[in-house]
Design an enzyme around this catalytic site. Sequence first.
Site, PDB file in Angstrom:
ATOM      1  N   GLN A   1      -6.266  -2.274 -15.109  1.00 30.04           N
ATOM      2  CA  GLN A   1      -4.855  -2.049 -15.383  1.00 30.04           C
ATOM      3  C   GLN A   1      -4.536  -1.774 -16.849  1.00 30.04           C
ATOM      4  O   GLN A   1      -3.530  -1.134 -17.142  1.00 30.04           O
ATOM      5  CB  GLN A   1      -4.044  -3.249 -14.881  1.00 30.04           C
ATOM      6  CG  GLN A   1      -4.089  -3.377 -13.365  1.00 30.04           C
ATOM      7  CD  GLN A   1      -3.305  -4.574 -12.872  1.00 30.04           C
ATOM      8  OE1 GLN A   1      -3.852  -5.682 -12.795  1.00 30.04           O
ATOM      9  NE2 GLN A   1      -2.059  -4.386 -12.535  1.00 30.04           N
TER      10      GLN A   1
ATOM     11  N   GLU B   1      -1.261 -16.416 -12.575  1.00 27.62           N
ATOM     12  CA  GLU B   1      -0.287 -15.319 -12.675  1.00 27.62           C
ATOM     13  C   GLU B   1       1.070 -15.783 -12.171  1.00 27.62           C
ATOM     14  O   GLU B   1       1.158 -16.514 -11.178  1.00 27.62           O
ATOM     15  CB  GLU B   1      -0.687 -14.096 -11.823  1.00 27.62           C
ATOM     16  CG  GLU B   1      -1.873 -13.321 -12.335  1.00 27.62           C
ATOM     17  CD  GLU B   1      -2.189 -12.079 -11.501  1.00 27.62           C
ATOM     18  OE1 GLU B   1      -1.277 -11.554 -10.806  1.00 27.62           O
ATOM     19  OE2 GLU B   1      -3.349 -11.638 -11.540  1.00 27.62           O
TER      20      GLU B   1
ATOM     21  N   GLU C   1       0.261  -0.552 -12.568  1.00 25.97           N
ATOM     22  CA  GLU C   1       0.595  -1.483 -11.496  1.00 25.97           C
ATOM     23  C   GLU C   1       0.126  -0.912 -10.152  1.00 25.97           C
ATOM     24  O   GLU C   1       0.926  -0.662  -9.249  1.00 25.97           O
ATOM     25  CB  GLU C   1       2.106  -1.795 -11.542  1.00 25.97           C
ATOM     26  CG  GLU C   1       2.669  -2.652 -10.426  1.00 25.97           C
ATOM     27  CD  GLU C   1       1.997  -4.013 -10.209  1.00 25.97           C
ATOM     28  OE1 GLU C   1       1.234  -4.477 -11.079  1.00 25.97           O
ATOM     29  OE2 GLU C   1       2.235  -4.588  -9.143  1.00 25.97           O
ATOM     30  N   TRP C   2      -1.183  -0.679 -10.052  1.00 22.97           N
ATOM     31  CA  TRP C   2      -1.820  -0.274  -8.799  1.00 22.97           C
ATOM     32  C   TRP C   2      -1.079   0.892  -8.128  1.00 22.97           C
ATOM     33  O   TRP C   2      -0.832   1.883  -8.799  1.00 22.97           O
ATOM     34  CB  TRP C   2      -1.994  -1.499  -7.889  1.00 22.97           C
ATOM     35  CG  TRP C   2      -2.681  -2.629  -8.614  1.00 22.97           C
ATOM     36  CD1 TRP C   2      -2.170  -3.850  -8.953  1.00 22.97           C
ATOM     37  CD2 TRP C   2      -4.035  -2.620  -9.145  1.00 22.97           C
ATOM     38  NE1 TRP C   2      -3.105  -4.607  -9.642  1.00 22.97           N
ATOM     39  CE2 TRP C   2      -4.246  -3.881  -9.772  1.00 22.97           C
ATOM     40  CE3 TRP C   2      -5.086  -1.694  -9.159  1.00 22.97           C
ATOM     41  CZ2 TRP C   2      -5.460  -4.216 -10.400  1.00 22.97           C
ATOM     42  CZ3 TRP C   2      -6.282  -2.034  -9.772  1.00 22.97           C
ATOM     43  CH2 TRP C   2      -6.465  -3.276 -10.375  1.00 22.97           C
TER      44      TRP C   2
ATOM     45  N   HIS D   1     -11.539  -8.212 -10.476  1.00 24.97           N
ATOM     46  CA  HIS D   1     -10.121  -7.952 -10.241  1.00 24.97           C
ATOM     47  C   HIS D   1     -10.023  -6.544  -9.631  1.00 24.97           C
ATOM     48  O   HIS D   1      -9.409  -5.646 -10.206  1.00 24.97           O
ATOM     49  CB  HIS D   1      -9.325  -8.102 -11.543  1.00 24.97           C
ATOM     50  CG  HIS D   1      -7.857  -8.313 -11.364  1.00 24.97           C
ATOM     51  ND1 HIS D   1      -7.179  -9.408 -11.871  1.00 24.97           N
ATOM     52  CD2 HIS D   1      -6.919  -7.559 -10.742  1.00 24.97           C
ATOM     53  CE1 HIS D   1      -5.881  -9.314 -11.567  1.00 24.97           C
ATOM     54  NE2 HIS D   1      -5.705  -8.194 -10.886  1.00 24.97           N
TER      55      HIS D   1
ATOM     56  N   TRP E   1       2.008 -13.118 -16.088  1.00 32.47           N
ATOM     57  CA  TRP E   1       1.606 -11.745 -15.781  1.00 32.47           C
ATOM     58  C   TRP E   1       2.762 -10.847 -16.183  1.00 32.47           C
ATOM     59  O   TRP E   1       3.828 -10.969 -15.589  1.00 32.47           O
ATOM     60  CB  TRP E   1       1.302 -11.549 -14.291  1.00 32.47           C
ATOM     61  CG  TRP E   1       0.811 -10.160 -14.083  1.00 32.47           C
ATOM     62  CD1 TRP E   1       1.549  -9.049 -13.798  1.00 32.47           C
ATOM     63  CD2 TRP E   1      -0.547  -9.714 -14.234  1.00 32.47           C
ATOM     64  NE1 TRP E   1       0.740  -7.949 -13.755  1.00 32.47           N
ATOM     65  CE2 TRP E   1      -0.539  -8.316 -14.020  1.00 32.47           C
ATOM     66  CE3 TRP E   1      -1.761 -10.346 -14.542  1.00 32.47           C
ATOM     67  CZ2 TRP E   1      -1.714  -7.548 -14.097  1.00 32.47           C
ATOM     68  CZ3 TRP E   1      -2.907  -9.571 -14.613  1.00 32.47           C
ATOM     69  CH2 TRP E   1      -2.875  -8.190 -14.387  1.00 32.47           C
TER      70      TRP E   1
ATOM     71  N   TYR F   1       4.336 -15.226  -6.888  1.00 30.84           N
ATOM     72  CA  TYR F   1       5.378 -14.258  -7.211  1.00 30.84           C
ATOM     73  C   TYR F   1       6.590 -14.394  -6.293  1.00 30.84           C
ATOM     74  O   TYR F   1       7.716 -14.300  -6.740  1.00 30.84           O
ATOM     75  CB  TYR F   1       4.842 -12.823  -7.084  1.00 30.84           C
ATOM     76  CG  TYR F   1       3.867 -12.432  -8.168  1.00 30.84           C
ATOM     77  CD1 TYR F   1       4.319 -11.912  -9.374  1.00 30.84           C
ATOM     78  CD2 TYR F   1       2.496 -12.594  -7.996  1.00 30.84           C
ATOM     79  CE1 TYR F   1       3.438 -11.556 -10.382  1.00 30.84           C
ATOM     80  CE2 TYR F   1       1.605 -12.235  -8.999  1.00 30.84           C
ATOM     81  CZ  TYR F   1       2.081 -11.728 -10.193  1.00 30.84           C
ATOM     82  OH  TYR F   1       1.201 -11.382 -11.180  1.00 30.84           O
TER      83      TYR F   1
ATOM     84  N   ASN G   1     -10.173 -12.323  -8.010  1.00 29.83           N
ATOM     85  CA  ASN G   1      -8.724 -12.277  -8.047  1.00 29.83           C
ATOM     86  C   ASN G   1      -8.172 -11.866  -6.682  1.00 29.83           C
ATOM     87  O   ASN G   1      -8.449 -10.764  -6.200  1.00 29.83           O
ATOM     88  CB  ASN G   1      -8.251 -11.257  -9.088  1.00 29.83           C
ATOM     89  CG  ASN G   1      -6.735 -11.221  -9.182  1.00 29.83           C
ATOM     90  OD1 ASN G   1      -6.134 -12.140  -9.732  1.00 29.83           O
ATOM     91  ND2 ASN G   1      -6.109 -10.189  -8.625  1.00 29.83           N
ATOM     92  N   GLU G   2      -7.406 -12.741  -6.073  1.00 31.82           N
ATOM     93  CA  GLU G   2      -6.673 -12.416  -4.844  1.00 31.82           C
ATOM     94  C   GLU G   2      -7.510 -11.725  -3.774  1.00 31.82           C
ATOM     95  O   GLU G   2      -7.253 -10.558  -3.443  1.00 31.82           O
ATOM     96  CB  GLU G   2      -5.452 -11.545  -5.187  1.00 31.82           C
ATOM     97  CG  GLU G   2      -4.484 -12.211  -6.134  1.00 31.82           C
ATOM     98  CD  GLU G   2      -3.173 -11.427  -6.291  1.00 31.82           C
ATOM     99  OE1 GLU G   2      -3.106 -10.277  -5.826  1.00 31.82           O
ATOM    100  OE2 GLU G   2      -2.226 -11.974  -6.865  1.00 31.82           O
TER     101      GLU G   2
END
Length: 439
Positions: free
Chosen positions: A20, A345, A399-400, A121, A392, A295, A163-164
């Site tokens: 990113q 995050e 952003e993807w 990530h 974050w 989030y 990550n996630e």
Amino acid sequence: METKRFPQGFVWGTATSAFQVEGATTADGRGVSVWDTFAAVPGNVRNGDTGEPGADHYRRYAEDLDLIADLGLSGYRFSIAWPRIQPNGSGKPNQKGLDFYKRLVDGLAERGIRPLPTLFHWDLPQALQDKGGWENRDTAARFAEYAEIVFDALDVADWVTINEPKTVVDCGYRYGIHAPGIKDDARAFVACHHLLLAHGLAARVLHERHPSRRIGPALNLHPVYPADDSPEAAAAVRHRDGLENRLYLDPILKGGYPEDTLEWISARSPMPDHILDGDLAIIAEPVDLLGVQYYTPIFVDGRGERVIKHRTAQADWLEIYPEGMYDILVRLTREYRPVPLVITENGIATDDAPGPDGRVRDELRIAYLRDHLHAVHRAIGEGARVEGYFVWSLLDNFEWAEGYAHRFGIVYVDYPTQRRIPKDSALWYREVAKSNELR
Ligand code: GBH
């Protein structure tokens, strides 16, 4: 509100990830990642954006470390790009890639900032995707080898494995909106098992080779609530909670997949056949910390559909609901074995632009961070062992699937010039970090 002090030594940090922010996607022998491939396909990423220029962090890292130091922060979470270390996903490391992260870690040490590197990530070497990616069990073994190289090369105390994993499973393999762009539940949950296996194998390698260091995963947890009081909504909550939270938390912290969720998966995926003897013990390798990323909550109706109940900002998936942060931390404390928690995050995308005076007035971000930190403080009061908090993100970045359109940074990036402008939220956060308290 009264002043709220945080525990002594609480880490005030900020986070980024390699793909990113780094840019420089062909520099110093970096190999191709699945995200280079995915972003190159028209229609996959908004405006056709790619990993170039990112926030040009690969070249400007020293300036960025100065920025973190100027903000008075004590922690920096970044990720290591596997394709910089092993351009083809296996074999001898690329020294120039390792050198970049050595410079970064040294630069942090010089400034008294604690590093929190993440091994993965989402930027899987494309060469491994060509051999089946996370659907191939061998990728987990390759990940452990990569992890060993990095653990031995970098003198760092705390680590994050993956990550996630859920986002890879859901966005990458179920909905096809992230790399590798697959839409297939059958394959998605096989990938899920191998991601968790990779996490456990890497944690084992760290414990064997560097027993005094610490490691854990970073899980994006979504508290799930009923959108109404029907029994159907309550059942939908239980189901959705399995897929959002327990599918990841239970194998890692309790040593087994949640039965209801596994049953649902087995009706659509051969995933259970891929759970070999010993796998669950590997996945349950005791973690030393748990990265929590929060989030948004998810409210579901009786049909299991998500219902948006609260205000959103730039990203329509992100409902502003600070209570969810409290709920998730308290739940972890009550339902799972005690493990130090780190908020790896938390943040929000807002439609920021510098005003005529050059200032970026991101009041909504300040309110979001303040309210969520109040929730963290309240959870600590209820016994949650939260050691640190990483906003974050440090910088606006790629952003993807949204490309550069969504801005999550506390520092504004003017992409054409790559000039950095600390937003008002960064200046606010500096005061919180400096005083170790919230007002
Ligand atoms: C995290 O993902 C990531 O770790 C980080 O890289 C990212 O920049 C940050 O949060 C902000 O997004 O399918 O409707 O949910 C959070 C999980 C998964 C949330 C993808 C947004 C896409 C829209 N994200 N999801 S939706």
